[in-house]
Design a protein around this motif. Structure first.
Motif, short mmCIF file in Angstrom:
data_model
loop_
_atom_site.label_atom_id
_atom_site.label_comp_id
_atom_site.label_asym_id
_atom_site.label_seq_id
_atom_site.Cartn_x
_atom_site.Cartn_y
_atom_site.Cartn_z
N ILE A 6 0.84 -1.20 0.00
CA ILE A 6 0.00 0.00 0.00
C ILE A 6 0.87 1.26 0.00
CG2 ILE A 6 -1.70 1.32 1.30
CD1 ILE A 6 -2.79 -1.32 2.37
N ASN A 7 1.86 1.28 0.89
CA ASN A 7 2.75 2.44 1.00
C ASN A 7 3.47 2.69 -0.32
OD1 ASN A 7 4.73 4.34 1.71
ND2 ASN A 7 4.87 3.56 3.79
N SER A 8 4.00 1.64 -0.91
CA SER A 8 4.79 1.80 -2.14
C SER A 8 3.93 2.25 -3.31
CB SER A 8 5.49 0.48 -2.49
OG SER A 8 6.37 0.09 -1.45
N SER A 9 2.75 1.65 -3.47
CA SER A 9 1.89 1.99 -4.61
C SER A 9 1.39 3.43 -4.52
CB SER A 9 0.71 1.02 -4.69
OG SER A 9 -0.06 1.07 -3.51
N VAL A 10 1.02 3.87 -3.31
CA VAL A 10 0.56 5.24 -3.13
C VAL A 10 1.69 6.23 -3.41
CG1 VAL A 10 -0.30 6.93 -1.45
CG2 VAL A 10 -1.27 4.62 -1.51
N SER A 11 2.88 5.93 -2.90
CA SER A 11 4.03 6.82 -3.10
C SER A 11 4.45 6.87 -4.57
CB SER A 11 5.21 6.37 -2.24
OG SER A 11 4.89 6.46 -0.86
N MET A 12 4.36 5.76 -5.27
CA MET A 12 4.72 5.74 -6.70
C MET A 12 3.78 6.62 -7.50
SD MET A 12 5.71 1.73 -7.23
CE MET A 12 5.80 1.87 -9.01
N HIS A 13 2.51 6.60 -7.16
CA HIS A 13 1.55 7.46 -7.86
C HIS A 13 1.89 8.94 -7.64
CE1 HIS A 13 -2.21 8.98 -9.48
NE2 HIS A 13 -2.43 9.63 -8.35
N THR A 14 2.25 9.30 -6.42
CA THR A 14 2.61 10.68 -6.12
C THR A 14 3.90 11.08 -6.83
OG1 THR A 14 1.57 10.47 -3.95
CG2 THR A 14 3.08 12.31 -4.25
N LEU A 15 4.88 10.19 -6.82
CA LEU A 15 6.16 10.49 -7.48
C LEU A 15 5.98 10.64 -8.99
CD1 LEU A 15 8.47 8.09 -5.44
CD2 LEU A 15 8.54 10.59 -5.41
N GLN A 16 5.05 9.88 -9.56
CA GLN A 16 4.78 10.04 -10.99
C GLN A 16 4.23 11.42 -11.30
OE1 GLN A 16 5.38 7.77 -13.67
NE2 GLN A 16 5.03 9.75 -14.65
N GLN A 17 3.38 11.95 -10.41
CA GLN A 17 2.87 13.32 -10.59
C GLN A 17 4.00 14.33 -10.49
OE1 GLN A 17 -0.17 12.92 -7.41
NE2 GLN A 17 -1.66 13.53 -8.96
N LYS A 18 4.93 14.09 -9.58
CA LYS A 18 6.09 14.98 -9.45
C LYS A 18 6.97 14.91 -10.70
CE LYS A 18 9.18 17.59 -7.33
NZ LYS A 18 8.94 19.03 -7.09
N LEU A 19 7.14 13.74 -11.26
CA LEU A 19 7.92 13.59 -12.50
C LEU A 19 7.25 14.35 -13.65
CD1 LEU A 19 8.92 9.81 -12.37
CD2 LEU A 19 10.47 11.76 -12.25
N ASP A 20 5.93 14.27 -13.73
CA ASP A 20 5.21 15.01 -14.79
C ASP A 20 5.42 16.52 -14.62
OD1 ASP A 20 4.31 12.58 -15.70
OD2 ASP A 20 2.36 12.72 -14.70
N LEU A 21 5.43 16.98 -13.38
CA LEU A 21 5.62 18.40 -13.11
C LEU A 21 7.02 18.85 -13.53
CD1 LEU A 21 4.10 20.81 -11.79
CD2 LEU A 21 5.26 20.23 -9.68
N LEU A 22 8.03 18.04 -13.19
CA LEU A 22 9.41 18.36 -13.58
C LEU A 22 9.56 18.34 -15.09
CD1 LEU A 22 11.36 16.31 -10.88
CD2 LEU A 22 11.17 18.79 -11.02
N ALA A 23 8.91 17.39 -15.75
CA ALA A 23 8.98 17.32 -17.21
C ALA A 23 8.39 18.57 -17.85
CB ALA A 23 8.25 16.07 -17.70
N SER A 24 7.29 19.08 -17.26
CA SER A 24 6.68 20.30 -17.78
C SER A 24 7.63 21.49 -17.61
CB SER A 24 5.36 20.57 -17.06
OG SER A 24 4.79 21.79 -17.46
N ASN A 25 8.28 21.59 -16.46
CA ASN A 25 9.23 22.69 -16.24
C ASN A 25 10.39 22.62 -17.22
OD1 ASN A 25 7.77 23.77 -14.10
ND2 ASN A 25 8.93 22.70 -12.54
N ILE A 26 10.93 21.43 -17.42
CA ILE A 26 12.08 21.28 -18.32
C ILE A 26 11.67 21.59 -19.76
CG2 ILE A 26 13.71 19.60 -19.27
CD1 ILE A 26 13.73 18.25 -16.52
N ALA A 27 10.47 21.18 -20.15
CA ALA A 27 10.00 21.43 -21.52
C ALA A 27 9.82 22.91 -21.80
CB ALA A 27 8.70 20.68 -21.77
N ASN A 28 9.57 23.72 -20.74
CA ASN A 28 9.33 25.15 -20.91
C ASN A 28 10.52 26.01 -20.48
OD1 ASN A 28 6.28 25.63 -21.66
ND2 ASN A 28 6.29 23.97 -20.15
#
Length: 283
Positions: A6-28
């Protein structure tokens, strides 16, 4: 499903959102006037578990209770309105704000009934063009998407036909004709500049535009402060503000988040392997 999964799956979902945010910053990183996005996280739930009383020994200082976490979640994404580097363009309609401030522009929208309406938006992107007025009387300063720049009177800034804008540090626009700068001139108006006091109450519209949240109880004066005539806020004609994304910082954080994602993925795999072993045990 055990606690580790449970801990790992929830944290992975959150980290994926953080990765998407970083990707948006780098793209711009090269987008004019872009403001980097920053995320805030918090624990989903934390329980306090108690060890058996047998763990209580004389001289042992550690408490019997221990914290059991259940991962984290993304609670807020907020733009960082810090000043970005300013670069010269030698284009008279390119404007940059030195200091804390944003341009006000008029965006064409639709109301609840589908009728044409206007809405005020805010941006740091000063890449304006001269857009012909619909009535054929002069031109307006507008963004590349056609959003009209607003003055201190709340109206678009109209420049007479055949004139060019000359803008000083206070955002005061004077129109002149070719070869007659300082001679044949006409006053146009003053650009209205506002500072964001509470950025968490702004919603992103895309294309570097922000608007007030759709809340009937929200008062614009509590979110934005007029800074048109402040000495520490200047308008620079012939310049553009670049993105405030620092590529090296974003790449460093990207590696950190990737490692955290990898760690949680391994924890999930290990928990799955242990459960598989337990299920295959024979008595």
């Amino acid at each position: 499903m055990n606690n580790s999964m449970i801990n790992s799956s929830v944290s992975m979902h959150t980290l994926q959102q953080k990765l998407d945010l970083l990707a948006s910053n780098i793209a711009n990183v090269n987008t004019t006037g872009y403001k980097k996005k920053e995320a805030s996280f918090e624990d989903v739930l934390t329980n306090v578990k108690q060890q058996p009383e047998l763990f209580r020994k004389d001289g042992r200082l550690s408490p019997l209770g221990y914290n059991l976490g259940w991962g984290s979640k993304l609670v807020n994404i907020q733009a960082n309105f810090a000043q970005g580097p300013i670069s010269p363009t030698q284009n008279a309609t390119d404007l940059a704000i030195q200091g804390e401030g944003m341009f006000q522009v008029q965006v064409q929208t639709q109301d609840a009934n589908g009728n044409p309406a206007t809405e005020t938006a805010y941006t740091r992107n000063g890449a304006f063009n001269l857009s012909p007025a619909a009535d054929g009387n002069g031109v307006f300063l507008a963004t590349k998407e056609g959003h009209l720049l607003l003055g201190t009177n709340g109206q678009p800034l109209r420049i007479p036909e055949g004139f060019h804008p000359q803008i000083d540090g206070k955002g005061i626009i004077t129109a002149y004709k070719d070869g007659s700068a300082g001679q044949q001139t006409q006053p146009v108006g003053q650009i209205n500049l506002v500072r964001v006091v509470r950025p968490q109450l702004l919603d992103e519209m895309g294309d570097g535009l922000y608007k007030l949240q759709n809340n009937p109880d929200l008062v614009a004066a509590n979110v934005l402060e007029v800074v048109t005539n402040r000495d520490d806020v200047q308008v620079r004609q012939g310049y553009l503000e670049q993105s405030n994304v620092n590529l090296s910082d974003e790449m460093t954080e990207l590696v950190t988040v990737q490692r955290a994602f990898q760690l949680n993925a391994r924890a999930l795999t290990s928990a799955d392997t242990m459960m598989n072993l337990a299920n295959n045990l024979r008595g």
